[in-house]
Design a protein around this motif. Structure first.
Motif, PDB file in Angstrom:
ATOM      1  N   VAL A  78       0.846  -1.191   0.000  1.00  0.00           N
ATOM      2  CA  VAL A  78       0.000   0.000   0.000  1.00  0.00           C
ATOM      3  C   VAL A  78       0.881   1.241   0.000  1.00  0.00           C
ATOM      4  CG1 VAL A  78      -1.804   1.273   1.229  1.00  0.00           C
ATOM      5  CG2 VAL A  78      -1.826  -1.235   1.204  1.00  0.00           C
ATOM      6  N   ARG A  79       0.555   2.214  -0.879  1.00  0.00           N
ATOM      7  CA  ARG A  79       1.397   3.395  -1.059  1.00  0.00           C
ATOM      8  C   ARG A  79       0.662   4.682  -0.675  1.00  0.00           C
ATOM      9  NH1 ARG A  79       4.892   0.245  -1.330  1.00  0.00           N
ATOM     10  NH2 ARG A  79       5.321   1.502   0.491  1.00  0.00           N
ATOM     11  N   SER A  80      -0.523   4.574  -0.107  1.00  0.00           N
ATOM     12  CA  SER A  80      -1.373   5.738   0.126  1.00  0.00           C
ATOM     13  C   SER A  80      -0.725   6.795   1.002  1.00  0.00           C
ATOM     14  CB  SER A  80      -2.695   5.292   0.765  1.00  0.00           C
ATOM     15  OG  SER A  80      -3.341   4.344  -0.052  1.00  0.00           O
ATOM     16  N   ASP A  81       0.130   6.402   1.922  1.00  0.00           N
ATOM     17  CA  ASP A  81       0.729   7.363   2.851  1.00  0.00           C
ATOM     18  C   ASP A  81       2.076   7.892   2.384  1.00  0.00           C
ATOM     19  OD1 ASP A  81      -1.432   7.120   4.568  1.00  0.00           O
ATOM     20  OD2 ASP A  81      -0.538   5.427   5.637  1.00  0.00           O
ATOM     21  N   ASP A  82       2.516   7.502   1.192  1.00  0.00           N
ATOM     22  CA  ASP A  82       3.756   8.049   0.650  1.00  0.00           C
ATOM     23  C   ASP A  82       3.565   9.525   0.315  1.00  0.00           C
ATOM     24  OD1 ASP A  82       4.633   5.481   0.828  1.00  0.00           O
ATOM     25  OD2 ASP A  82       4.884   5.154  -1.330  1.00  0.00           O
ATOM     26  N   SER A 112      -3.510   4.346  -3.152  1.00  0.00           N
ATOM     27  CA  SER A 112      -3.081   3.358  -4.149  1.00  0.00           C
ATOM     28  C   SER A 112      -2.297   2.243  -3.491  1.00  0.00           C
ATOM     29  CB  SER A 112      -2.212   4.020  -5.231  1.00  0.00           C
ATOM     30  OG  SER A 112      -1.106   4.687  -4.653  1.00  0.00           O
ATOM     31  N   TYR A 113      -2.141   1.172  -4.244  1.00  0.00           N
ATOM     32  CA  TYR A 113      -1.248   0.085  -3.843  1.00  0.00           C
ATOM     33  C   TYR A 113      -0.500  -0.396  -5.085  1.00  0.00           C
ATOM     34  CZ  TYR A 113      -5.459  -2.557  -5.265  1.00  0.00           C
ATOM     35  OH  TYR A 113      -6.556  -3.029  -5.948  1.00  0.00           O
ATOM     36  N   TRP A 114       0.584  -1.105  -4.831  1.00  0.00           N
ATOM     37  CA  TRP A 114       1.444  -1.589  -5.899  1.00  0.00           C
ATOM     38  C   TRP A 114       0.695  -2.661  -6.693  1.00  0.00           C
ATOM     39  CZ3 TRP A 114       6.935  -0.329  -4.751  1.00  0.00           C
ATOM     40  CH2 TRP A 114       7.786  -0.581  -5.844  1.00  0.00           C
ATOM     41  N   ALA A 115       0.658  -2.488  -8.007  1.00  0.00           N
ATOM     42  CA  ALA A 115      -0.014  -3.471  -8.856  1.00  0.00           C
ATOM     43  C   ALA A 115       0.753  -3.562 -10.168  1.00  0.00           C
ATOM     44  CB  ALA A 115      -1.468  -3.075  -9.101  1.00  0.00           C
ATOM     45  N   GLY A 116       1.800  -4.377 -10.141  1.00  0.00           N
ATOM     46  CA  GLY A 116       2.671  -4.526 -11.298  1.00  0.00           C
ATOM     47  C   GLY A 116       3.987  -5.136 -10.870  1.00  0.00           C
ATOM     48  N   GLN A 176      -6.476  -7.587  -8.762  1.00  0.00           N
ATOM     49  CA  GLN A 176      -6.175  -7.493  -7.338  1.00  0.00           C
ATOM     50  C   GLN A 176      -7.303  -6.854  -6.530  1.00  0.00           C
ATOM     51  OE1 GLN A 176      -1.513  -6.589  -8.356  1.00  0.00           O
ATOM     52  NE2 GLN A 176      -2.227  -5.786  -6.416  1.00  0.00           N
ATOM     53  N   ALA A 177      -8.256  -6.218  -7.189  1.00  0.00           N
ATOM     54  CA  ALA A 177      -9.232  -5.382  -6.482  1.00  0.00           C
ATOM     55  C   ALA A 177     -10.072  -6.159  -5.480  1.00  0.00           C
ATOM     56  CB  ALA A 177     -10.135  -4.673  -7.485  1.00  0.00           C
ATOM     57  N   LEU A 178     -10.466  -7.391  -5.799  1.00  0.00           N
ATOM     58  CA  LEU A 178     -11.290  -8.146  -4.857  1.00  0.00           C
ATOM     59  C   LEU A 178     -10.497  -8.484  -3.607  1.00  0.00           C
ATOM     60  CD1 LEU A 178     -13.797  -9.566  -3.939  1.00  0.00           C
ATOM     61  CD2 LEU A 178     -13.210 -11.513  -5.405  1.00  0.00           C
ATOM     62  N   GLY A 179      -9.283  -8.984  -3.769  1.00  0.00           N
ATOM     63  CA  GLY A 179      -8.443  -9.239  -2.601  1.00  0.00           C
ATOM     64  C   GLY A 179      -8.207  -7.976  -1.803  1.00  0.00           C
ATOM     65  N   ALA A 180      -8.011  -6.859  -2.508  1.00  0.00           N
ATOM     66  CA  ALA A 180      -7.802  -5.581  -1.822  1.00  0.00           C
ATOM     67  C   ALA A 180      -9.027  -5.195  -0.997  1.00  0.00           C
ATOM     68  CB  ALA A 180      -7.469  -4.498  -2.842  1.00  0.00           C
ATOM     69  N   HIS A 181     -10.220  -5.396  -1.553  1.00  0.00           N
ATOM     70  CA  HIS A 181     -11.438  -5.116  -0.785  1.00  0.00           C
ATOM     71  C   HIS A 181     -11.475  -5.948   0.486  1.00  0.00           C
ATOM     72  CE1 HIS A 181     -15.558  -4.927   0.561  1.00  0.00           C
ATOM     73  NE2 HIS A 181     -15.680  -6.225   0.361  1.00  0.00           N
ATOM     74  N   LEU A 182     -11.161  -7.219   0.382  1.00  0.00           N
ATOM     75  CA  LEU A 182     -11.201  -8.093   1.550  1.00  0.00           C
ATOM     76  C   LEU A 182     -10.196  -7.656   2.608  1.00  0.00           C
ATOM     77  CD1 LEU A 182     -11.465 -11.499  -0.351  1.00  0.00           C
ATOM     78  CD2 LEU A 182     -13.329 -10.198   0.698  1.00  0.00           C
ATOM     79  N   LEU A 183      -9.141  -6.976   2.177  1.00  0.00           N
ATOM     80  CA  LEU A 183      -8.110  -6.470   3.087  1.00  0.00           C
ATOM     81  C   LEU A 183      -8.424  -5.063   3.598  1.00  0.00           C
ATOM     82  CD1 LEU A 183      -5.022  -7.709   1.059  1.00  0.00           C
ATOM     83  CD2 LEU A 183      -5.723  -8.561   3.307  1.00  0.00           C
ATOM     84  N   GLY A 184      -9.570  -4.507   3.199  1.00  0.00           N
ATOM     85  CA  GLY A 184      -9.958  -3.195   3.691  1.00  0.00           C
ATOM     86  C   GLY A 184      -9.466  -2.028   2.861  1.00  0.00           C
ATOM     87  N   LEU A 185      -9.075  -2.281   1.620  1.00  0.00           N
ATOM     88  CA  LEU A 185      -8.491  -1.232   0.789  1.00  0.00           C
ATOM     89  C   LEU A 185      -9.514  -0.638  -0.186  1.00  0.00           C
ATOM     90  CD1 LEU A 185      -5.047  -2.947   0.044  1.00  0.00           C
ATOM     91  CD2 LEU A 185      -5.619  -1.301   1.850  1.00  0.00           C
ATOM     92  N   PHE A 207      -0.157   3.979 -14.148  1.00  0.00           N
ATOM     93  CA  PHE A 207       0.113   5.257 -13.486  1.00  0.00           C
ATOM     94  C   PHE A 207       1.167   5.046 -12.405  1.00  0.00           C
ATOM     95  CE2 PHE A 207      -4.252   5.762 -15.004  1.00  0.00           C
ATOM     96  CZ  PHE A 207      -4.221   7.039 -15.558  1.00  0.00           C
ATOM     97  N   THR A 208       1.935   6.101 -12.134  1.00  0.00           N
ATOM     98  CA  THR A 208       2.788   6.107 -10.960  1.00  0.00           C
ATOM     99  C   THR A 208       1.939   6.490  -9.748  1.00  0.00           C
ATOM    100  OG1 THR A 208       3.458   8.346 -11.591  1.00  0.00           O
ATOM    101  CG2 THR A 208       4.945   6.545 -12.179  1.00  0.00           C
ATOM    102  N   PHE A 209       2.488   6.338  -8.567  1.00  0.00           N
ATOM    103  CA  PHE A 209       1.669   6.485  -7.366  1.00  0.00           C
ATOM    104  C   PHE A 209       1.192   7.916  -7.112  1.00  0.00           C
ATOM    105  CE2 PHE A 209       4.247   2.617  -6.212  1.00  0.00           C
ATOM    106  CZ  PHE A 209       3.217   1.724  -6.471  1.00  0.00           C
ATOM    107  N   ASP A 210       1.776   8.885  -7.821  1.00  0.00           N
ATOM    108  CA  ASP A 210       1.273  10.253  -7.701  1.00  0.00           C
ATOM    109  C   ASP A 210       0.142  10.540  -8.674  1.00  0.00           C
ATOM    110  OD1 ASP A 210       2.634  10.294 -10.077  1.00  0.00           O
ATOM    111  OD2 ASP A 210       3.984  11.949  -9.556  1.00  0.00           O
ATOM    112  N   GLY A 211      -0.264   9.518  -9.436  1.00  0.00           N
ATOM    113  CA  GLY A 211      -1.376   9.663 -10.355  1.00  0.00           C
ATOM    114  C   GLY A 211      -0.992  10.131 -11.743  1.00  0.00           C
ATOM    115  N   ALA A 212       0.296  10.203 -12.046  1.00  0.00           N
ATOM    116  CA  ALA A 212       0.750  10.621 -13.370  1.00  0.00           C
ATOM    117  C   ALA A 212       0.856   9.408 -14.289  1.00  0.00           C
ATOM    118  CB  ALA A 212       2.103  11.314 -13.272  1.00  0.00           C
ATOM    119  N   PRO A 213       0.631   9.582 -15.595  1.00  0.00           N
ATOM    120  CA  PRO A 213       0.824   8.462 -16.526  1.00  0.00           C
ATOM    121  C   PRO A 213       2.252   7.931 -16.423  1.00  0.00           C
ATOM    122  CG  PRO A 213      -0.313  10.267 -17.623  1.00  0.00           C
ATOM    123  CD  PRO A 213       0.133  10.787 -16.290  1.00  0.00           C
ATOM    124  N   ALA A 214       2.378   6.612 -16.420  1.00  0.00           N
ATOM    125  CA  ALA A 214       3.709   5.994 -16.331  1.00  0.00           C
ATOM    126  C   ALA A 214       4.436   6.180 -17.659  1.00  0.00           C
ATOM    127  CB  ALA A 214       3.571   4.517 -15.999  1.00  0.00           C
TER     128      ALA A 214
END
Length: 398
Positions: free
Chosen positions: A4-8, A14-18, A33-42, A69-76
């Motif tokens: 999880v990268r939300s606090d960076d 966001s979380y790492w997906a790649g 990954q989204a379903l597993g992420a939901h189950l983890l509270g994300l 996207f990179t974690f700041d929301g910019a296109p990779a």
């Protein structure tokens, strides 16, 4: 959870997906990954990333969402040059819609249905994307070729197995799943009806036009001048993952083809295996599915898609827990014997637990919540509907 990268500093939720050497999130990976992420509270992270992809699907980009996207929301930058040259693969456009709606069903978050960003995405997918990318005039979106992913590929398979395909099995399966999801819940009656008609046509087209009688299996893909029958990984197994195979002898033959092909030629990349439990669970090939779940666990892989999907394979795959568009929660045991139990499962405003004792009995408990839960249990060959009150448990036997 370390992904999880939300606090960076500067990061969006966001979380790492790649790949682990690429600090990014990818449309294909997030979708899976989204379903597993939901189950983890994300849920915050899921909404943020899925909305980011939906908002990126502009007319200038032919209504494709960006690939990463990179974690700041910019296109990779590694996957994006400009609005005419960026990595794009047809199944991802449909999976973003399907998985956004799946998140609505799990969370009850109305933003997936009312936010103009999502609504416009669903509308454009049905009314703009498909007609614009209907390469063969069959109502199925595709691309000219598979060899240049920056020009657009019809499949997730970037290897030579799919070279020349213009419409691929993972493309038609993902399109059908997205249209089915849109038809079920989107609060625009005209759009829902268009999507329903599209889904019906796709299912009939696949059942009638993609069966290869000579080889006894479904096609992998098609182009203007040939049909592809060879095993090609994602194009071969996605119709099973999405449930597009009509149940019966043909589905069984195709699953046998998958099983034999995977024994002869398993994928070289571990993340490809993460789809296999879903493909076999969807048709109650439970022993095979459990074997692939164990394979993923034993790999100890740190590729994010592996641990995220192991969570969903165990918690919702083995238990067959699935939210339905009509508001009910469905369960089905995928263990012939032994027990499987999941507790603290987040479903809308409730927390539930499910326990299967083989296929002989199932117990559902509404651990917390304010509303009764409508439960549809598939146990021992019969289907039973129950209303379970908060703080109560109910058991259904075979």
């Amino acid at each position: 959870m370390s992904r999880v990268r939300s606090d960076d500093p500067g990061a969006i939720p966001s979380y790492w997906a790649g790949l682990t050497d690429r600090p990014m999130f990818y449309s294909r990976d997030v979708s899976h990954q989204a379903l597993g992420a939901h189950l983890l509270g994300l849920d915050r992270e899921n909404h943020s990333m899925l909305r980011h992809f939906a908002a990126s699907a502009t007319a200038a980009r032919a209504y494709y969402p960006l690939w990463a996207f990179t974690f700041d929301g910019a296109p990779a930058a590694i996957d994006y040059v400009d609005d005419t040259r960026f990595v794009r693969e047809t199944p991802a456009a449909f999976e973003i819609a399907e998985k956004s709606i799946e998140q609505y069903l799990w969370t009850g978050d109305d933003r997936y249905l009312t936010d103009p960003v999502f609504l416009d995405y669903y509308r454009n997918l049905v009314r703009e994307f498909v007609p614009r990318h209907d390469i063969l005039g069959t109502g199925v979106a595709g691309e000219r070729d598979t060899r240049d992913i920056f020009a657009g590929s019809p499949t997730y398979n970037e290897a030579s197995d799919a070279a020349g395909m213009q419409v691929a099995g993972d493309g038609i399966a993902s399109q059908w799943a997205a249209m089915t999801a849109i038809a079920a819940v989107v609060p625009d009656p005209a759009l829902a009806e268009e999507a329903r008609e599209s889904a019906d046509r796709l299912r009939a087209h696949f059942a009638d036009g993609w069966w290869d009688e000579a080889h006894g299996r479904y096609l992998t893909g098609v182009s203007a001048d040939r049909a592809y029958t060879e095993f090609a990984f994602e194009p071969s197994w996605f119709p099973a993952v999405k449930g597009l195979l009509p149940r019966g002898e043909r589905a069984e033959a195709h699953l046998a083809f998958l099983d034999a092909s995977l024994e002869r030629r398993p994928p070289v990349n571990i993340e490809a295996f993460t789809y296999l439990p879903e493909a076999f669970l969807a048709y109650d090939h439970d022993t095979t599915a459990v074997r692939w779940i164990r394979h993923l666990i034993d790999s100890r892989s740190d590729y994010p898609e592996v641990p995220f999907t192991v969570v969903s394979h165990l918690c919702t795959g083995l238990t067959g827990v699935r939210p339905r568009p009509d508001g009910a929660l469905e369960t089905r045991s995928h263990l012939a014997d032994g027990q499987v139990e999941v507790t603290g499962l987040p479903y809308r405003s409730a927390r539930i637990s499910v326990r299967h004792d083989g296929r002989e009995s199932t117990t559902l408990t509404v651990e917390s919540g304010t509303e009764p839960l409508r439960w549809v249990a598939h146990v021992g060959g019969r289907t039973v509907s129950r209303l379970v009150e908060p703080g109560r448990s109910t058991t259904v036997g075979a």
